[in-house]
Motif scaffolding. Sequence first.
Motif, PDB file in Angstrom:
ATOM      1  N   ASP A   1      23.508  39.983  37.579  1.00 47.25           N
ATOM      2  CA  ASP A   1      23.524  38.648  36.999  1.00 47.25           C
ATOM      3  C   ASP A   1      24.898  38.602  36.031  1.00 47.25           C
ATOM      4  O   ASP A   1      25.744  37.581  35.859  1.00 47.25           O
ATOM      5  CB  ASP A   1      22.210  38.478  36.229  1.00 47.25           C
ATOM      6  CG  ASP A   1      21.128  38.210  37.244  1.00 47.25           C
ATOM      7  OD1 ASP A   1      21.650  37.712  38.357  1.00 47.25           O
ATOM      8  OD2 ASP A   1      19.970  38.431  36.763  1.00 47.25           O
ATOM      9  N   LEU A   2      24.823  39.854  35.120  1.00 52.15           N
ATOM     10  CA  LEU A   2      25.766  39.876  34.164  1.00 52.15           C
ATOM     11  C   LEU A   2      27.229  39.857  34.740  1.00 52.15           C
ATOM     12  O   LEU A   2      28.275  39.058  34.300  1.00 52.15           O
ATOM     13  CB  LEU A   2      25.856  41.424  33.381  1.00 52.15           C
ATOM     14  CG  LEU A   2      24.547  41.551  32.344  1.00 52.15           C
ATOM     15  CD1 LEU A   2      25.082  42.652  31.630  1.00 52.15           C
ATOM     16  CD2 LEU A   2      24.427  40.319  31.543  1.00 52.15           C
ATOM     17  N   ARG A   3      27.399  40.538  36.065  1.00 54.39           N
ATOM     18  CA  ARG A   3      28.750  40.560  36.641  1.00 54.39           C
ATOM     19  C   ARG A   3      29.160  39.033  37.255  1.00 54.39           C
ATOM     20  O   ARG A   3      30.189  38.685  37.030  1.00 54.39           O
ATOM     21  CB  ARG A   3      28.736  41.340  37.800  1.00 54.39           C
ATOM     22  CG  ARG A   3      29.002  43.004  37.562  1.00 54.39           C
ATOM     23  CD  ARG A   3      29.345  43.641  38.544  1.00 54.39           C
ATOM     24  NE  ARG A   3      27.934  43.955  39.391  1.00 54.39           N
ATOM     25  CZ  ARG A   3      27.331  44.858  39.253  1.00 54.39           C
ATOM     26  NH1 ARG A   3      27.353  46.021  38.481  1.00 54.39           N
ATOM     27  NH2 ARG A   3      26.072  45.063  40.087  1.00 54.39           N
ATOM     28  N   SER A   4      28.097  38.260  37.680  1.00 55.62           N
ATOM     29  CA  SER A   4      28.636  36.916  38.168  1.00 55.62           C
ATOM     30  C   SER A   4      28.633  36.117  36.994  1.00 55.62           C
ATOM     31  O   SER A   4      29.505  35.079  37.186  1.00 55.62           O
ATOM     32  CB  SER A   4      27.036  36.491  38.813  1.00 55.62           C
ATOM     33  OG  SER A   4      26.768  37.031  39.885  1.00 55.62           O
ATOM     34  N   ALA A   5      27.898  36.276  35.984  1.00 54.66           N
ATOM     35  CA  ALA A   5      28.190  35.399  34.561  1.00 54.66           C
ATOM     36  C   ALA A   5      29.482  35.836  34.129  1.00 54.66           C
ATOM     37  O   ALA A   5      30.424  34.700  33.732  1.00 54.66           O
ATOM     38  CB  ALA A   5      27.184  35.819  33.524  1.00 54.66           C
ATOM     39  N   VAL A   6      30.106  36.871  34.104  1.00 57.79           N
ATOM     40  CA  VAL A   6      31.600  37.260  33.626  1.00 57.79           C
ATOM     41  C   VAL A   6      32.365  36.623  34.522  1.00 57.79           C
ATOM     42  O   VAL A   6      33.401  36.029  34.235  1.00 57.79           O
ATOM     43  CB  VAL A   6      31.674  38.858  33.371  1.00 57.79           C
ATOM     44  CG1 VAL A   6      33.046  39.179  33.356  1.00 57.79           C
ATOM     45  CG2 VAL A   6      30.762  39.357  32.414  1.00 57.79           C
ATOM     46  N   ASP A   7      32.065  36.641  35.793  1.00 58.28           N
ATOM     47  CA  ASP A   7      33.085  36.039  36.735  1.00 58.28           C
ATOM     48  C   ASP A   7      33.185  34.573  36.319  1.00 58.28           C
ATOM     49  O   ASP A   7      34.327  33.781  36.463  1.00 58.28           O
ATOM     50  CB  ASP A   7      32.607  36.287  38.294  1.00 58.28           C
ATOM     51  CG  ASP A   7      32.769  37.801  38.754  1.00 58.28           C
ATOM     52  OD1 ASP A   7      33.776  38.597  38.197  1.00 58.28           O
ATOM     53  OD2 ASP A   7      32.226  38.114  39.700  1.00 58.28           O
TER      54      ASP A   7
END
Length: 305
Positions: free
Chosen positions: A170-176
């Motif tokens: 989820d963090l990676r998706s939010a950063v993207d």
Amino acid sequence: MARRSPLPPYLSGASFSVADHAFHGASRNRLVAADMQRPFTAVRSVGLDLADVAERCRAYEPLLRPGEAFSHLTAAELFGVPTPSRSHALHLLAPPGATRARGRGVVGHEASVGAPIVLHRDLPVVAPAHVWCQLASALALDDLIAVGDAIVTGRRRGVVRAPALASLRDLRSAVDAWGSRRGARALASALPRVRVGAESRRETHTRLVLVDAGLPEPIPNPPIRLANGEVRHPDLAYVQWRIAFEYLGDRHRDDRSRWQGDIRRRREFERSGWRVIDVTADDLGPARLEFLASVRGLLATIGRS
């Protein structure tokens, strides 16, 4: 002295717009009485604990506009995420195209693109992974990582751990999705260093101090079975060398029962063949070099490979 007219029972624990006379039924003079709380412009509340962030948010509800959500530091506090400071003012995110909130006790933000919103404690709040991105430009890197650790680590009660607020994915998706907006560089630096398991801001800081000094990375809160068969979770550990790190904050020193518990916990680890290194705030600050030297010395003594 004029006698105050009694308020309707349904107003206890409620907030309302001054203009909503049909709801509160109070006169202008009654609305300025000493027992009326005035948390925000044109809002009154009765019997709310305005020192509590959720209660302040509920006090603001009469002013919430469609699509608005609590965000940034306010959202972090609602989620129970550790930050170095708290903001008494409420942070609110307006949807794209809407003007930001303004007024006493409010910090308004305008969204350039839509943000995911969840219902948390019956309040509209920006989703945890997106809140992490919002905080990137306001926090030092070590605190940003600590917030990330807290978001991906569910709170533990005994041997049971609650679900995390969000996952690393989820963090990676939010950063993207955050792209090149403000704080993007900090997010790129912090994301690879977020770990599941840290249960306090200082545990994260301790891990980062060790790694930044070139020492091996410890595991946060691993389950350790002691000689008596019970399981304990040291704050951090070099499991392969049976070294545990325990952070001791001021509460450990000032609370007698906690202090006694710390002593018993240390003895349990030592009876099971573990070495325990106590860590204090000074060890992460002015005494950092001495702390790191002691860890290196211990690793040298046990002849780590």
